[in-house]
Write a protein that holds these residues in place. Structure first.
Motif, mmCIF file in Angstrom:
data_model
loop_
_atom_site.group_PDB
_atom_site.id
_atom_site.type_symbol
_atom_site.label_atom_id
_atom_site.label_comp_id
_atom_site.label_asym_id
_atom_site.label_seq_id
_atom_site.Cartn_x
_atom_site.Cartn_y
_atom_site.Cartn_z
ATOM 1 N N ASN A 85 0.850 -1.196 0.000
ATOM 2 C CA ASN A 85 0.000 0.000 0.000
ATOM 3 C C ASN A 85 0.886 1.246 0.000
ATOM 4 O O ASN A 85 1.124 1.868 1.030
ATOM 5 N N GLU A 88 -0.303 4.784 1.375
ATOM 6 C CA GLU A 88 -0.166 5.131 2.787
ATOM 7 C C GLU A 88 1.152 5.871 3.027
ATOM 8 O O GLU A 88 1.211 6.828 3.807
ATOM 9 N N ARG A 91 0.747 9.301 1.732
ATOM 10 C CA ARG A 91 -0.086 10.083 2.651
ATOM 11 C C ARG A 91 0.733 10.553 3.856
ATOM 12 O O ARG A 91 0.602 11.687 4.311
ATOM 13 N N GLU A 92 1.590 9.708 4.361
ATOM 14 C CA GLU A 92 2.447 10.091 5.489
ATOM 15 C C GLU A 92 3.367 11.250 5.109
ATOM 16 O O GLU A 92 3.578 12.176 5.900
#
Length: 497
Positions: A85, A88, A91-92
């Motif tokens: 993924n 993710e 996004r971090e």
């Protein structure tokens, strides 16, 4: 050509001292104004302009250090290749970027509010609007900090040297696509804005000048391992170029030297300086005088600013008390006048957004229009509400605030997730009004008007303030006095500086 006229010593007083602190910095308290007046004009200007060299050595935010962006991108690609993924991870990174830009705004506001060199910060703000660059495209807070540091270190130095450093600045290179410029396909974005917005202005160059200039800036690159500028000589166009009647194997620095030598450059920079520090619509005669001053000092900003701040024109009747405070000036100066801390970072960011000036996110490469553009029905109402927030601590972020729907402008920080209610303590009114004055409404009003207004309001307004306080009873409470301060800060005159 006429130069600026020195201000006679007889015109140096509390009002002119306050004007100097307002325009060359972020305002002064009555005590600071008095100390400035006592110095005399020459010493007061000298102390602002001739700041110590170490004033630019500002410790960066803790996170402001180079990251290996190439390695970071490879990690994301590897996760994608493994079928993990990777979103993710992305996004971090975006959350981290958002948090950092909120903190960078906090860090710079703190320098303006509490730093030792107000003019240095004010000039850094001027250059930030001049060489406008936005986090929304750059998407890296370290690069935005790095540009801010470059502007600060060169803010009071030579303009030509600053332009050359900005041409090597990674944030600017990304913002205007300079790092994509190749010998076989020169990118013209930087070349166009260098002339139109940074040096000579529209009408003082041709489309051919843009094309030839773009060729001179080929080979400019960013090292994504160190996040610094690098030069790629094999990407440089070595062929002869003809730029503004000069022919040769011109490089980027030589293009800048040619532009700085043009009379239009001194006119262009002179007009922008005068609009920023003095008045929105300078006359042609004033622009000519400032341009002559600029040329006489060979674009060295310290003596130029010394002449401006020492001039009778700077302290003219139509210049004093007639400039609309920019949102950043409003936030910093109001906190200073209230003897209060700056608002929480996310509250400050929301205020900048609502009032139309978000640090590190100008609306476009032209920067902010300023002047009357700062004021509209909605921004004025927000100023009044924000004043109440600073005075009484009442949170003003509504439930549908954009800060709840997305993060920092240009990022997606975690700060957005808890921005609904930001409370702060009411101001300590005793710092502004001593106990022995509370029973004397007129004395209280005189004390506060001297603090909050660059020029004394009309007597009918003074009477209205006094009657307001008198109607609250013989001994004003803290709440009464805070109401009076809010009333004063909700007047049109308080929006001026």
């Amino acid at each position: 050509m006429n130069m600026l006229t020195p201000l006679p010593d007889s015109k140096w007083n509390d009002s002119t001292a306050a004007h100097l602190l307002n325009r060359a910095g972020f305002g002064g308290t009555p005590d600071e104004i008095e100390r400035t007046r006592q110095k005399g004009l020459t010493a007061a200007v000298r102390d602002l302009v001739d700041v110590k060299s170490d004033a630019a050595n500002v410790p960066p935010p803790a996170w402001a250090h180079p990251r290996n962006i190439r390695e970071q991108r490879m990690e994301v690609k590897a996760a994608k290749d493994r079928g993990e993924n990777f979103q993710e991870k992305v996004r971090e990174i975006r959350m981290m970027e958002g948090d950092e830009i909120v903190d960078l705004r906090r860090w710079w506001l703190d320098r303006m509010r509490n730093g030792p060199a107000p003019l240095l910060e004010k000039m850094t703000l001027f250059w930030h609007g001049h060489f406008a660059t936005s986090i929304q495209k750059v998407r890296d807070a370290y690069w935005m900090w790095l540009q801010n540091d470059t502007l600060r270190r060169n803010a009071l130095g030579n303009f030509g040297a600053l332009v050359k450093k900005i041409s090597h600045d990674p944030a600017m290179m990304i913002y205007l696509d300079l790092q994509q410029s190749r010998q076989e396909h020169p990118n013209e974005n930087w070349a166009r804005e260098l002339m139109e917005l940074f040096t000579v202005g529209i009408g003082n160059y041709t489309e051919q000048d843009i094309r030839e200039s773009a060729r001179a800036f080929t080979g400019y690159r960013i090292d994504f391992t160190t996040q610094q500028f690098r030069f790629a000589p094999f990407q440089e166009d070595h062929r002869p170029k003809t730029f503004m009647s000069k022919t040769g194997n011109l490089n980027g620095d030589e293009i800048i030297d040619i532009l700085i030598s043009k009379p239009a450059c001194a006119q262009f920079i002179g007009r922008k300086l005068w609009r920023f520090f003095v008045e929105d619509e300078p006359s042609n005669a004033i622009v000519d005088s400032v341009a002559a001053t600029i040329r006489s000092h060979n674009f060295e900003m310290r003596p130029i600013l010394r002449d401006i701040f020492s001039s009778a024109e700077f302290y003219s009747e139509h210049a004093m008390g007639n400039q609309i405070k920019s949102p950043v000036q409003y936030i910093v100066q109001t906190s200073k006048l209230l003897d209060a801390s700056l608002p929480a970072p996310i509250a400050a960011q929301n205020a900048m957004r609502q009032m139309g000036q978000i640090l590190f996110a100008p609306p476009n490469v032209k920067g902010w229009d300023g002047g009357k553009a700062w004021i509209s029905t909605s921004t004025l109402l927000f100023r009044y509400n924000f004043a109440n927030y600073l005075i009484n601590g009442d949170a003003i972020l509504p439930p549908n605030s954009p800060q709840r729907r997305q993060g920092a402008d240009g990022g997606f920080g975690r700060a957005a997730q808890y921005a609904q209610q930001i409370k702060r303590d009411p101001i300590e009114i005793g710092k502004l009004v001593p106990p022995d004055a509370r029973g004397k409404p007129r004395d209280v009003v005189d004390l506060l008007t001297k603090r909050f207004f660059p020029t004394r309001p009309a007597e009918k307004e003074i009477d209205a303030f006094a009657k307001y306080l008198e109607s609250r009873g013989p001994d004003a409470t803290d709440a009464n006095l805070r109401e009076l301060v809010h009333l004063m800060m909700s007047t049109p005159q308080f929006q001026l500086v």
